[in-house]
Each structure stands twice: as structure tokens, then as C-alpha cells.
Write an enzyme that holds these catalytic residues in place. Sequence first.
Site, PDB file in Angstrom:
ATOM      1  N   CYS A   4      -3.264   5.785   2.634  1.00  0.00           N
ATOM      2  CA  CYS A   4      -3.452   4.434   2.104  1.00  0.00           C
ATOM      3  C   CYS A   4      -4.913   4.058   2.326  1.00  0.00           C
ATOM      4  O   CYS A   4      -5.375   3.977   3.464  1.00  0.00           O
ATOM      5  CB  CYS A   4      -2.522   3.433   2.789  1.00  0.00           C
ATOM      6  SG  CYS A   4      -2.909   1.731   2.340  1.00  0.00           S
ATOM      7  N   CYS A   7      -5.390   0.999   4.570  1.00  0.00           N
ATOM      8  CA  CYS A   7      -5.141   1.285   5.987  1.00  0.00           C
ATOM      9  C   CYS A   7      -6.336   2.022   6.591  1.00  0.00           C
ATOM     10  O   CYS A   7      -6.715   1.766   7.742  1.00  0.00           O
ATOM     11  CB  CYS A   7      -3.853   2.090   6.156  1.00  0.00           C
ATOM     12  SG  CYS A   7      -2.359   1.085   6.046  1.00  0.00           S
ATOM     13  N   HIS A  98      -2.406  -7.114  -1.271  1.00  0.00           N
ATOM     14  CA  HIS A  98      -3.717  -7.769  -1.111  1.00  0.00           C
ATOM     15  C   HIS A  98      -3.827  -8.919  -2.092  1.00  0.00           C
ATOM     16  O   HIS A  98      -3.260  -8.880  -3.182  1.00  0.00           O
ATOM     17  CB  HIS A  98      -4.865  -6.777  -1.303  1.00  0.00           C
ATOM     18  CG  HIS A  98      -4.770  -5.987  -2.584  1.00  0.00           C
ATOM     19  ND1 HIS A  98      -3.907  -4.915  -2.717  1.00  0.00           N
ATOM     20  CD2 HIS A  98      -5.384  -6.125  -3.774  1.00  0.00           C
ATOM     21  CE1 HIS A  98      -4.017  -4.412  -3.935  1.00  0.00           C
ATOM     22  NE2 HIS A  98      -4.904  -5.142  -4.606  1.00  0.00           N
TER      23      HIS A  98
END
Length: 110
Positions: A4, A7, A98
Site C-alpha cells: 500500500c 502505508c 483518503h
Amino acid sequence: MEDCIFCKIIDKEKPSDIIYENDEIIVIKDANPKTPVHLLIIPKKHISSVNHIEVEDKALMGDLILTAKKVAKEENLKGYKLLINVGKEGGQIVDHIHLHLLSGRPIEIP
Ligand code: AMP
Ligand code: ZN
């Protein structure tokens, strides 16, 4: 979460232009800005999309919007749009939830 990109940015394994950070949220400049100001407000908890939010994430989701307000004030933005893409068909490319903060020119949302 493996593979990700957000991440990795949160873990500082990938570089990014960080505007604001606290224990739960990071705000970065979008690498491919669609407007003169294009920020991404990202929870540090990996949640794939709005479709994956649980009741326990309610406060965190509220904090994303409060963070948008705080950053917009700090950046002296007169007005802005907040946008969340959900799912491939909704235009979501990165599968880590997001909030887009878009400002600096008029924006048409279809
Ligand atoms: P979405 O289409 O809602 O998933 O938006 C993903 C956004 O992330 C796009 O606006 C991309 O330009 C942006 N983006 C992708 N990779 C990066 C990165 N490494 N750093 C900053 N922004 C990124
Ligand atoms: Zn993630």
C-alpha cells in the site's frame, strides 16, 4: 499493509511532501496535483475505502474533516472542495481511504 503506497508513506518508507501529521492522520501534497492546491488527508489506519469503514471509525472520519478545516485555515484557503473517491468505478486508484482537499481554481464536479 503490504504494497500500500500510502502505508509506505505513513511509515516513511516512501518520500512525500508532508504538510501536517499527528498520531492518527497525515496530510501530504498530491504527487500529481489536479488543482493549484491539492492535498490528501490520510488516516494512518489502513482502511481500504468508504465501503470498509466500521462504526468504530466514526471519530477518525470526523477527524479527517476537522483536519481539512485546520490545514485550510493554516494555508489561508478562502474556499476548497473535499472529495472522496470510492471504488474503481468511483475513480479510486489508491486503496487506502483518503480525503482530497482541492483549492486554487474553480472546480467542476460532474
Ligand atoms: P484516488 O484516485 O482518489 O485514489 O486518488 C489517489 C491520489 O493519490 C491521486 O490524486 C494521485 O495523484 C495521488 N498519489 C498517488 N501516489 C502518490 C504518492 N506517492 N504521493 C502523493 N500522492 C500520490
Ligand atoms: Zn494503506
